[in-house]
Design a protein around this motif. Structure first.
Motif: not given
Length: 384
Positions: A204-208, A323-326, A342-348, A371-374
């Motif tokens: 989904x192009x998301x990052x934490x 800043x635009x986090x979901x 929770x953010x768009x990876x492109x905006x991280x 940023x972290x990934x599972x």
């Protein structure tokens, strides 16, 4: 790490084992209340290089400057019999030795161990559970114990409760030991089950983003124990074994039957369990972009009902949303630590920079944002 081990102990290790830190996506303080939580392992790990000895001596060292200052010396030496008496950072490692020997009824063998970690300490991403779990999986293999992962969870909790003195549940150990890549672990603490739930963030192009407030906490000495006692008081007044037994639609009916602050604790636990169930359902359905508002509602609950947030964390959540986090919320046991967004990876990168600027401008320490990934759970490292 093998070279560092050889420099410290004069020989190569038998292997290197590691365990991730964890982020709890939603479901905070629900573990000791029989509720639900949805944590995942992160791509920052604690590594332990180990070499067995032919005696009962245990020597442990770390490359962590913070831990070395805490312990006051570079190499900590104990025996298998005295491991449970450890203090400082080494009590997490030596405490695992003590618990394993007692609970499994084994003598074990002494060993040398070197710890290296990029899991931040005191941030709310389970640096302690990562260390305990890396040691447990290492000694399980080296001592040939054959321990099931769910039993390792229990052993890790015993280290926290009995050796460290932190009255924690099993959320952290479950996440660290059971994690899989791009999955969260849906933990049901009443049913004692753990279900792998695909997050779908990468697709989904998301990052934490983790936003470290630099406000440190300590579950052994902080407000964690007080909140746990308040939850137990709420359950006692309500006449239930755990707060999980109270349905969401009955929460307000208890408002006049217990002290206001105790009722607020009850409300957070029950509603956060509900939030964990809803987030798990959404990601299962391939709708991870829709979980943001639920995460933010979780923060409001922690801030207002559980009262375990701090101003720097609140500022970080507000800045992330602006800043635009979901969605954004405090993660971990609270009273400091970190927020997640929770953010768009492109905006991280942009969001992270704007959050750091805004929090600093509000008069708090400039947070560290990453940023972290599972990621995969505790394991023997393949390159060891």
């Amino acid at each position: 790490m093998r070279d560092a081990f050889e420099n410290a102990f004069g020989a190569e290790p038998d292997g290197t084992w590691s365990a991730p830190g964890r982020v709890n996506l939603i479901g905070e303080h629900t573990d000791y209340n029989g509720g639900l939580a949805l944590p995942f392992g992160i791509d920052r790990r604690t590594r332990v290089a180990v070499r067995l000895r032919d005696d009962d001596i245990v020597r442990v060292a770390t490359d962590s400057v913070e831990a070395q200052a805490d312990e006051g010396r570079g190499v900590v030496t104990a025996t298998l019999a005295t491991a449970g008496e450890a203090t400082g950072w080494s009590r997490y490692l030596l405490g695992a030795v003590h618990v394993l020997r007692r609970e499994r009824g084994v003598e074990g063998r002494g060993f040398d161990a070197l710890v290296s970690s990029d899991v931040p300490v005191g941030v709310g991403v389970s640096s302690s559970a990562a260390l305990e779990s890396a040691v447990i999986v290492a000694l399980d293999e080296l001592w040939q114990l054959g321990i099931a992962r769910r039993e390792m969870v229990r052993l890790g909790q015993l280290v926290e409760n009995e050796v460290v003195g932190a009255p924690t549940g099993t959320l952290d150990q479950s996440a660290v030991l059971l994690a899989e890549r791009d999955h969260a672990v849906l933990l049901d603490f009443r049913a004692d089950t753990a279900e792998q739930v695909p997050l779908g963030f990468e697709a989904a192009g998301l990052e934490i983003l983790v936003i470290d407030s630099l406000v440190r906490h300590d579950h052994a000495t902080g407000g964690y124990g007080e909140r746990r006692r308040e939850c137990e008081e709420a359950a006692r007044i309500a006449g239930v074994p755990t707060l999980r037994e109270i349905p969401v639609d009955e929460v307000e009916s208890w408002a006049d039957r217990m002290p206001p602050h105790v009722h607020r604790r009850l409300r957070h636990i029950v509603t956060d369990t509900d939030r964990a169930a809803r987030v798990a359902a959404l990601v299962r359905e391939g709708r991870p972009r829709e979980i943001g508002p639920i995460l933010t509602d979780g923060h409001v609950s922690q801030r207002d009902d559980f009262e375990d947030s701090v101003p720097a964390i609140d500022a970080a959540v507000e800045a992330a949303l602006a800043a635009g986090a979901l969605g954004a919320r405090l993660t971990g046991g609270g009273f400091g630590g970190a927020a997640i967004a929770l953010v768009d990876a492109s905006e991280s990168e942009r969001i992270g920079a704007e959050v750091a600027d805004a929090v600093a401008a509000a008069g708090h320490a400039r947070p560290v944002v990453f940023a972290v990934r599972a990621s995969q759970g505790a394991r023997r490292d393949p390159d060891a």
